[in-house]
Every structure is written in C-alpha cells, then in structure tokens.
Motif scaffolding. Structure first.
Motif, PDB file in Angstrom:
ATOM      1  N   LYS A   1       0.285 -79.793  29.157  1.00 47.88           N
ATOM      2  CA  LYS A   1       1.470 -79.645  28.311  1.00 47.88           C
ATOM      3  C   LYS A   1       2.742 -79.721  29.149  1.00 47.88           C
ATOM      4  O   LYS A   1       3.728 -80.346  28.744  1.00 47.88           O
ATOM      5  N   ALA A   2       2.725 -79.108  30.329  1.00 47.88           N
ATOM      6  CA  ALA A   2       3.890 -79.156  31.215  1.00 47.88           C
ATOM      7  C   ALA A   2       4.149 -80.587  31.676  1.00 47.88           C
ATOM      8  O   ALA A   2       5.301 -80.975  31.886  1.00 47.88           O
TER       9      ALA A   2
ATOM     10  N   ASP B   1       5.666 -82.325  28.294  1.00 52.05           N
ATOM     11  CA  ASP B   1       6.843 -81.746  27.637  1.00 52.05           C
ATOM     12  C   ASP B   1       7.792 -81.164  28.686  1.00 52.05           C
ATOM     13  O   ASP B   1       7.483 -80.157  29.313  1.00 52.05           O
ATOM     14  N   ASP B   2       8.938 -81.808  28.858  1.00 49.63           N
ATOM     15  CA  ASP B   2       9.902 -81.355  29.874  1.00 49.63           C
ATOM     16  C   ASP B   2      10.437 -79.955  29.585  1.00 49.63           C
ATOM     17  O   ASP B   2      10.688 -79.186  30.509  1.00 49.63           O
ATOM     18  N   ASP B   3      10.614 -79.627  28.319  1.00 50.92           N
ATOM     19  CA  ASP B   3      11.108 -78.293  27.971  1.00 50.92           C
ATOM     20  C   ASP B   3      10.102 -77.212  28.366  1.00 50.92           C
ATOM     21  O   ASP B   3      10.476 -76.156  28.871  1.00 50.92           O
ATOM     22  N   TYR B   4       8.823 -77.485  28.146  1.00 51.55           N
ATOM     23  CA  TYR B   4       7.795 -76.522  28.534  1.00 51.55           C
ATOM     24  C   TYR B   4       7.710 -76.413  30.055  1.00 51.55           C
ATOM     25  O   TYR B   4       7.544 -75.322  30.591  1.00 51.55           O
TER      26      TYR B   4
ATOM     27  N   LEU C   1      10.148 -76.706  32.092  1.00 54.81           N
ATOM     28  CA  LEU C   1      11.277 -75.850  32.476  1.00 54.81           C
ATOM     29  C   LEU C   1      10.928 -74.379  32.254  1.00 54.81           C
ATOM     30  O   LEU C   1      11.250 -73.532  33.092  1.00 54.81           O
ATOM     31  N   GLN C   2      10.250 -74.059  31.159  1.00 52.83           N
ATOM     32  CA  GLN C   2       9.827 -72.679  30.915  1.00 52.83           C
ATOM     33  C   GLN C   2       8.860 -72.202  31.994  1.00 52.83           C
ATOM     34  O   GLN C   2       8.950 -71.072  32.449  1.00 52.83           O
TER      35      GLN C   2
ATOM     36  N   GLN D   1      10.764 -71.602  35.215  1.00 51.25           N
ATOM     37  CA  GLN D   1      11.639 -70.427  35.156  1.00 51.25           C
ATOM     38  C   GLN D   1      10.885 -69.144  35.487  1.00 51.25           C
ATOM     39  O   GLN D   1      11.491 -68.118  35.648  1.00 51.25           O
TER      40      GLN D   1
END
Length: 82
Positions: free
Chosen positions: A61-62, A65-68, A70-71, A74
């Motif tokens: 998933k990482a 999905d760029d947003d994931y 980033l999560q 973080q």
C-alpha cells in the motif's frame, strides 16, 4: 531463553516474508549490511503505521499510495538531545 528466540525468529520471518531478505543477491562489500538496517527500520515503521493488514499489505500500500507512504514515514521521530 525461549522468549529471545521467539522474538529473533519472528523478526527473521517478517524480513523474509515481507522483504524477501533470503532471496537478496546483494554481495558488494557493506551493501548487504546497509540494506538489512534499512529493512529493519522499514519493519519498525510499518508496524507503527495506521491501518489494518499485514506488513506485506502495508508495504504494498505504501508503494502504491503516496499519502499512505507519508503517514508511514511520519512515524519517524526526532531524537531527543540532552
């Protein structure tokens, strides 16, 4: 003693299943040790990452999905300097 080996075997199993570490063909000098450290950091971050699913699912998933991603990243905290 059993607890230690349970933890040790669990980590090696995760590294082999999620990152296919046993299939790694890296043979140059310290590259293998460097990538092993990066994989261990990645396992730690994926374990802290939000969401359900296995480490393999979270890794894929990482990657998609760029947003994931980033999560997941973080989850890195700054060291405390005293």
């Amino acid at each position: 003693m059993r607890g230690h080996w349970g933890i040790e075997n669990g980590l090696h199993w995760v590294l082999d299943v999620v990152f296919r570490e046993d299939r790694s063909r890296i043979r140059e000098e310290s590259a293998g040790a460097n990538l092993a450290m990066v994989r261990r950091v990645a396992v730690s971050l994926l374990r802290r990452a939000p969401g359900k699913g296995s480490g393999l699912t979270k890794r894929l998933k990482a990657g998609w999905d760029d947003d994931y991603m980033l999560q997941v990243l973080q989850g890195i905290t700054a060291p405390v300097v005293r």
